[in-house]
Design a protein around this motif. Structure first.
Motif, PDB file in Angstrom:
ATOM      1  N   LEU A  44       0.848  -1.201   0.000  1.00 22.43           N
ATOM      2  CA  LEU A  44       0.000   0.000   0.000  1.00 22.43           C
ATOM      3  C   LEU A  44       0.880   1.247   0.000  1.00 22.43           C
ATOM      4  N   GLN A  45       1.942   1.224   0.805  1.00 14.44           N
ATOM      5  CA  GLN A  45       2.867   2.366   0.831  1.00 14.44           C
ATOM      6  C   GLN A  45       3.581   2.514  -0.508  1.00 14.44           C
ATOM      7  N   LYS A  46       3.939   1.401  -1.145  1.00 15.72           N
ATOM      8  CA  LYS A  46       4.588   1.476  -2.471  1.00 15.72           C
ATOM      9  C   LYS A  46       3.658   2.127  -3.489  1.00 15.72           C
ATOM     10  N   LEU A  47       2.362   1.789  -3.427  1.00 18.79           N
ATOM     11  CA  LEU A  47       1.391   2.431  -4.320  1.00 18.79           C
ATOM     12  C   LEU A  47       1.308   3.931  -4.024  1.00 18.79           C
ATOM     13  N   GLN A  48       1.297   4.271  -2.726  1.00 23.72           N
ATOM     14  CA  GLN A  48       1.262   5.681  -2.332  1.00 23.72           C
ATOM     15  C   GLN A  48       2.475   6.422  -2.890  1.00 23.72           C
ATOM     16  N   LYS A 151     -10.225  -3.325   0.813  1.00 21.61           N
ATOM     17  CA  LYS A 151      -9.805  -2.054   0.216  1.00 21.61           C
ATOM     18  C   LYS A 151     -10.910  -1.512  -0.705  1.00 21.61           C
ATOM     19  N   PHE A 152     -11.206  -0.218  -0.568  1.00 24.44           N
ATOM     20  CA  PHE A 152     -12.195   0.445  -1.409  1.00 24.44           C
ATOM     21  C   PHE A 152     -11.509   1.512  -2.237  1.00 24.44           C
ATOM     22  N   LEU A 153     -11.785   1.515  -3.527  1.00 28.50           N
ATOM     23  CA  LEU A 153     -11.224   2.501  -4.441  1.00 28.50           C
ATOM     24  C   LEU A 153     -12.277   3.572  -4.710  1.00 28.50           C
ATOM     25  N   VAL A 154     -11.872   4.839  -4.571  1.00 29.04           N
ATOM     26  CA  VAL A 154     -12.781   5.977  -4.685  1.00 29.04           C
ATOM     27  C   VAL A 154     -12.229   6.948  -5.729  1.00 29.04           C
ATOM     28  N   ASP A 155     -13.095   7.403  -6.646  1.00 30.12           N
ATOM     29  CA  ASP A 155     -12.639   8.333  -7.677  1.00 30.12           C
ATOM     30  C   ASP A 155     -12.499   9.753  -7.126  1.00 30.12           C
ATOM     31  N   ARG A 156     -12.038  10.657  -7.964  1.00 31.49           N
ATOM     32  CA  ARG A 156     -11.756  12.034  -7.539  1.00 31.49           C
ATOM     33  C   ARG A 156     -13.005  12.813  -7.153  1.00 31.49           C
ATOM     34  N   GLU A 157     -14.173  12.279  -7.484  1.00 34.29           N
ATOM     35  CA  GLU A 157     -15.426  12.932  -7.114  1.00 34.29           C
ATOM     36  C   GLU A 157     -16.034  12.326  -5.855  1.00 34.29           C
ATOM     37  N   GLY A 158     -15.322  11.367  -5.256  1.00 31.52           N
ATOM     38  CA  GLY A 158     -15.779  10.776  -4.005  1.00 31.52           C
ATOM     39  C   GLY A 158     -16.684   9.578  -4.153  1.00 31.52           C
ATOM     40  N   ALA A 162     -14.836   0.562  -6.624  1.00 35.83           N
ATOM     41  CA  ALA A 162     -14.453  -0.852  -6.563  1.00 35.83           C
ATOM     42  C   ALA A 162     -14.161  -1.264  -5.128  1.00 35.83           C
ATOM     43  N   ARG A 163     -14.286  -2.557  -4.900  1.00 35.42           N
ATOM     44  CA  ARG A 163     -13.974  -3.156  -3.600  1.00 35.42           C
ATOM     45  C   ARG A 163     -13.037  -4.324  -3.843  1.00 35.42           C
ATOM     46  N   PHE A 164     -11.972  -4.371  -3.076  1.00 38.72           N
ATOM     47  CA  PHE A 164     -10.980  -5.434  -3.180  1.00 38.72           C
ATOM     48  C   PHE A 164     -10.878  -6.102  -1.811  1.00 38.72           C
ATOM     49  N   GLU A 165     -11.152  -7.378  -1.764  1.00 42.24           N
ATOM     50  CA  GLU A 165     -11.136  -8.120  -0.511  1.00 42.24           C
ATOM     51  C   GLU A 165      -9.699  -8.351  -0.038  1.00 42.24           C
ATOM     52  N   PRO A 166      -9.530  -8.829   1.211  1.00 43.25           N
ATOM     53  CA  PRO A 166      -8.178  -9.075   1.727  1.00 43.25           C
ATOM     54  C   PRO A 166      -7.364 -10.018   0.835  1.00 43.25           C
ATOM     55  N   THR A 167      -8.048 -10.894   0.110  1.00 38.50           N
ATOM     56  CA  THR A 167      -7.362 -11.847  -0.771  1.00 38.50           C
ATOM     57  C   THR A 167      -6.921 -11.213  -2.080  1.00 38.50           C
ATOM     58  N   GLU A 169      -4.294  -8.562  -3.435  1.00 45.51           N
ATOM     59  CA  GLU A 169      -3.099  -7.836  -3.018  1.00 45.51           C
ATOM     60  C   GLU A 169      -3.224  -6.372  -3.463  1.00 45.51           C
ATOM     61  N   PRO A 170      -2.559  -5.444  -2.777  1.00 52.36           N
ATOM     62  CA  PRO A 170      -2.650  -4.039  -3.166  1.00 52.36           C
ATOM     63  C   PRO A 170      -2.349  -3.780  -4.644  1.00 52.36           C
ATOM     64  N   PHE A 171      -1.356  -4.460  -5.201  1.00 50.58           N
ATOM     65  CA  PHE A 171      -1.018  -4.205  -6.602  1.00 50.58           C
ATOM     66  C   PHE A 171      -2.056  -4.777  -7.562  1.00 50.58           C
ATOM     67  N   ASP A 172      -2.997  -5.588  -7.062  1.00 52.77           N
ATOM     68  CA  ASP A 172      -4.127  -6.018  -7.888  1.00 52.77           C
ATOM     69  C   ASP A 172      -5.011  -4.828  -8.246  1.00 52.77           C
ATOM     70  N   MET A 173      -4.897  -3.738  -7.492  1.00 55.05           N
ATOM     71  CA  MET A 173      -5.683  -2.531  -7.746  1.00 55.05           C
ATOM     72  C   MET A 173      -5.002  -1.586  -8.731  1.00 55.05           C
ATOM     73  N   GLU A 174      -3.751  -1.858  -9.071  1.00 47.57           N
ATOM     74  CA  GLU A 174      -2.953  -0.876  -9.807  1.00 47.57           C
ATOM     75  C   GLU A 174      -3.590  -0.445 -11.127  1.00 47.57           C
TER      76      GLU A 174
END
Length: 189
Positions: A44-48, A151-158, A162-167, A169-174
């Protein structure tokens, strides 16, 4: 309605409005320091680090609702995550993320993005599901948070996109993060 309509508490107890992140692509994640998924903090920090300059902001919400895997106090959580996983994205006050006591923000997130299942190819998926089935079978029903590191992904308008379960990985959201960053950048130009 959007995530910008919600207020949260910082780890020091101050009230913060999520509208302060307006215009950014957000990842909201419920965290715990003593969980098998805790190493996800590093990615998550690497994505940040990789996308922060383009408008990504990771926001962590510690919770102790899953087998007591967040025993630390709020300030200790921030220190632990920084020292052990290099985290410098915001970690907020410990909250409940599921059930009747769930923070309103998390009620909103799960309403916007329902549970769609686990990635059973993940190395710890079968173990996690067997623990949930044996100790907390009620977690498997409905759209509530199932475990740490949802993990929940939110666009710039709030809007929750998308929702990503614990299974996941953070880079699955990339790819999804990149699409939101590009899409919003193209619109802004």
């Amino acid at each position: 309605m959007s995530v910008y309509d919600y207020k949260v508490k910082t780890s020091s107890g101050l009230t913060a409005k999520l509208e302060r992140y307006k215009g950014k692509v957000l990842v909201l994640v419920n965290t715990a320091t003593k969980c098998g998924f805790t190493p996800q903090l590093e990615d998550l920090q690497k994505l940040q680090d990789k996308y922060g300059d383009q408008g990504l902001q990771i926001l962590g919400f510690p919770s102790n609702q899953f087998d007591g895997q967040e025993p630390l106090a709020d300030g200790e959580i921030t220190e632990f995550c920084s020292l052990n996983h290099g985290v410098n994205f915001p970690l907020f006050k410990k909250i409940d993320v599921r059930g009747e006591t769930a923070d309103p923000l998390y009620q909103y997130l799960t309403d916007e993005q329902p549970f769609k299942g686990f990635d059973m190819n993940h190395p710890t998926a079968k173990l996690m599901v067997s623990i949930i089935e044996s100790k907390h079978p009620e977690y498997l029903y409905g759209n509530g948070i199932k475990w740490n590191f949802t993990k929940f992904l939110v666009d710039r308008e709030g809007h929750v996109t998308a929702r990503f379960e614990p299974t996941s990985e953070p880079f699955d959201m990339e790819t999804s993060i990149q699409e939101l960053l590009k899409q919003e950048t193209a619109i802004a130009e």
